[in-house]
Design a protein around this motif. Structure first.
Motif, PDB file in Angstrom:
ATOM      1  N   PHE A 114       0.815  -1.217   0.000  1.00 26.61           N
ATOM      2  CA  PHE A 114       0.000   0.000   0.000  1.00 26.61           C
ATOM      3  C   PHE A 114       0.847   1.264   0.000  1.00 26.61           C
ATOM      4  O   PHE A 114       0.425   2.301  -0.483  1.00 26.61           O
ATOM      5  CB  PHE A 114      -0.987  -0.032   1.186  1.00 26.61           C
ATOM      6  N   GLY A 115       2.064   1.147   0.562  1.00 27.01           N
ATOM      7  CA  GLY A 115       2.989   2.273   0.503  1.00 27.01           C
ATOM      8  C   GLY A 115       3.375   2.575  -0.930  1.00 27.01           C
ATOM      9  O   GLY A 115       3.370   3.737  -1.364  1.00 27.01           O
TER      10      GLY A 115
ATOM     11  N   GLY B 291       0.708   4.266  -2.828  1.00 33.38           N
ATOM     12  CA  GLY B 291       0.414   5.596  -2.308  1.00 33.38           C
ATOM     13  C   GLY B 291      -0.751   5.691  -1.344  1.00 33.38           C
ATOM     14  O   GLY B 291      -1.249   6.786  -1.110  1.00 33.38           O
ATOM     15  N   ILE B 292      -1.164   4.562  -0.776  1.00 35.81           N
ATOM     16  CA  ILE B 292      -2.247   4.668   0.210  1.00 35.81           C
ATOM     17  C   ILE B 292      -1.846   4.023   1.532  1.00 35.81           C
ATOM     18  O   ILE B 292      -2.680   3.690   2.336  1.00 35.81           O
ATOM     19  CB  ILE B 292      -3.585   4.088  -0.305  1.00 35.81           C
ATOM     20  N   GLY B 293      -0.520   3.865   1.717  1.00 31.43           N
ATOM     21  CA  GLY B 293      -0.036   3.230   2.956  1.00 31.43           C
ATOM     22  C   GLY B 293       0.388   4.254   3.990  1.00 31.43           C
ATOM     23  O   GLY B 293       0.545   5.403   3.693  1.00 31.43           O
TER      24      GLY B 293
END
Lengths: 47, 281
Positions: free
Chosen positions: A41-42, A45-47
């Protein structure tokens, strides 16, 4: 390429191959496979 | 020139390799990464493992994972694989195989305008390598490079996956999207902008350029110092002065540009220096 450099490079190459072997023996393949099989998720871009 | 002569062209190396390691088409339909055995392999190129098509893992992501996970050490396998590629051919993988390098090359092909990059910017990638790939993952227990910088992750995973996951997008997503646009926009006018300024993998592989087995040789007895090699060099180095420069991505563009053919590729198997010429690429 100078002979001395060539031998140095060959020794480093053998060391790198030994590192790969050590990684395989210590079970890194499975760890990396399990980590890579999940969505990072990192990374997206959503982590 | 044989049946496979076309494979010697760099564009085809890049295209086939990029498609080859992202060939899990089912992943795009199911919006889920590939989970087979090949995911244990880290090829020495920047290719996000969260891309639904990716068949292999990213060496930088895996390196960070091994640092911040329970293992808490540098991955021996990743160091071995990337180091082996480096000692064999230096940054040849950057010039010929890396999918994100290929993306930047494609962007550059769309414009003729070219700007010079100040030399100091090229040092930034070493800071990123140490800070974001080693130190911050150790301190924060997070893949800092992947989360805060990697534009390949945004391009390959962010743009393809995030819409199907249905998760609300936050600041990090737009920060990374902004960075992708930033690197893409500069790559239009500065060849290989990301590789030269921010790629930690390129920084690591660059260490090996000085003593890799497959290297570039310049015959200084023949060189007429015309600077033709520098004019075509995507990373703006004077290959006749620095044939083993850590910036050189071994793309080979300088070989056909040399009017006296004094630049050649050499390998330990070459009996004479300069056994390969541009036709061998």
């Amino acid at each position: 390429m100078k002979k001395r450099n060539k031998y140095f490079a060959m020794i480093v190459l053998i060391m790198m191959l030994l590192l790969i072997a050590a990684g395989l023996v210590t079970g890194e393949w499975a760890l990396i496979k399990n980590n890579g099989s999940l969505i990072c998720f990192g990374c997206i871009g959503i982590g | 020139m044989g049946l496979f002569a076309f494979l010697k062209k760099r564009f085809w190396h890049q295209l086939l390799f990029s498609l080859g390691i992202n060939a899990h088409l089912k992943g795009f339909l199911e919006a889920h990464p590939y989970q087979g055995a090949a995911k244990g392999l880290c090829l020495p190129v920047l290719n996000c493992y969260s891309c639904p098509g990716a068949l292999t893992s990213c060496p930088l992501g895996s390196l960070q994972y091994m640092i911040y996970s329970n293992a808490r050490h540098l991955s021996l396998m990743v160091l071995g694989i990337v180091g082996s590629a480096g000692i064999l051919a230096g940054r040849w993988v950057c010039g010929h195989l890396c999918p994100f390098g290929f993306y930047q090359d494609l962007l550059k092909k769309t414009t003729k305008k070219s700007l010079k990059l100040p030399r100091i910017w090229t040092k930034m990638k070493y800071v990123i390598l140490f800070l974001f790939v080693v130190l911050l993952p150790l301190l924060l227990s997070k893949p800092a490079f992947c989360t805060l910088i990697c534009p390949a992750g945004t391009l390959q995973g962010g743009l393809t996956l995030v819409w199907s996951l249905g998760i609300p997008l936050g600041f990090i997503y737009f920060w990374k999207l902004g960075l992708l646009l930033f690197f893409s926009a500069f790559s239009l006018v500065i060849p290989r902008f990301f590789c030269r300024t921010a790629c930690p993998l390129g920084a690591f592989l660059g260490f090996f350029n000085k003593f890799s087995l497959f290297s570039i040789h310049v015959d200084m007895n023949t060189c007429i110092s015309c600077d033709a090699c520098r004019k075509v060099c995507p990373v703006d180095i004077n290959i006749s002065e620095h044939p083993a420069s850590a910036e050189c991505i071994r793309c080979g563009d300088c070989l056909p540009a040399c009017p006296v053919s004094c630049i050649t590729f050499t390998s330990p198997l070459s009996k004479e220096k300069g056994a390969f010429n541009e036709a061998s690429l």
